[in-house]
Design an enzyme around this catalytic site. Sequence first.
Site, PDB file in Angstrom:
ATOM      1  CG  ASP A   1      50.248   7.110 -56.218  1.00  0.00           C
ATOM      2  OD1 ASP A   1      49.352   7.365 -57.020  1.00  0.00           O
ATOM      3  OD2 ASP A   1      50.594   7.909 -55.328  1.00  0.00           O
TER       4      ASP A   1
ATOM      5  CG  PHE B   1      44.613   8.598 -49.707  1.00  0.00           C
ATOM      6  CD1 PHE B   1      45.927   8.684 -50.156  1.00  0.00           C
ATOM      7  CD2 PHE B   1      44.381   8.078 -48.440  1.00  0.00           C
ATOM      8  CE1 PHE B   1      46.984   8.257 -49.366  1.00  0.00           C
ATOM      9  CE2 PHE B   1      45.443   7.655 -47.636  1.00  0.00           C
ATOM     10  CZ  PHE B   1      46.733   7.750 -48.100  1.00  0.00           C
TER      11      PHE B   1
ATOM     12  NE  ARG C   1      50.136   0.450 -41.678  1.00  0.00           N
ATOM     13  CZ  ARG C   1      50.729   0.952 -42.753  1.00  0.00           C
ATOM     14  NH1 ARG C   1      50.438   0.493 -43.954  1.00  0.00           N
ATOM     15  NH2 ARG C   1      51.616   1.918 -42.644  1.00  0.00           N
TER      16      ARG C   1
ATOM     17  CD  GLU D   1      54.198  -1.011 -52.746  1.00  0.00           C
ATOM     18  OE1 GLU D   1      53.899  -1.564 -51.683  1.00  0.00           O
ATOM     19  OE2 GLU D   1      54.889   0.022 -52.823  1.00  0.00           O
ATOM     20  CG  ASP D   2      50.514  -0.662 -50.497  1.00  0.00           C
ATOM     21  OD1 ASP D   2      51.355  -0.291 -51.354  1.00  0.00           O
ATOM     22  OD2 ASP D   2      50.383  -0.079 -49.407  1.00  0.00           O
TER      23      ASP D   2
END
Length: 172
Positions: free
Chosen positions: A100, A149, A162, A96-97
């Site tokens: 959060d 963010f 991206r 996963e990136d």
Amino acid sequence: MPNLKVLLSREQIQKRVTELGASISADFQGQPVVLIGVLKGATIFLSDLARNIALDATFDFISVASYGNEKQSSGEVRLNKDVDNSMERKNVILVEDILDTGLTMSYLVRMLAAHHPRALKIAALLDKASRRVLPIHADYVGFEIPDQFVVGYGMDAAERYRNLPDICVVEE
Ligand code: IMP
Ligand code: MG
């Protein structure tokens, strides 16, 4: 037009991803692994990580959407694309990136645990630990970052950025 400030450079990322690949290679001791990438944000991380894993590795992909606006998850997760293959008795690494709130990963772990994998681990490039709502932790973490963010290296803001090679903070 937002201003982009580099938080993690491509050199820092490559160095850390190499280390994560080495840890995974050592932990699984020659066993095969399946890397499950969470679309679309994890694709670039997965492609770099995979090339640093010295094991027999196969890929699968999963796609989820969490309801809510662009920057805030509502907590309701919907599966858009399931894995192509059964993960029964496989060594699974969810890639996963960002971890959060943890809502997405908790959902995916619950879903994949039902396949009865041999091992189920999480590799997250970034960890916003201060944002966690559900008690989930990644086995392999690239960097812990503050509650900002970020975009680039696979991560987006409304599908843009991206392809940036560095991870950047969006300053409105
Ligand atoms: P969680 O369910 O709240 O843990 O959300 C995780 C997902 O939210 C990640 O896979 C990202 O797609 C997205 N996300 C969270 N923070 C950011 C960010 O700073 N930039 C881009 N996407 C983010
Ligand atoms: Mg994502």
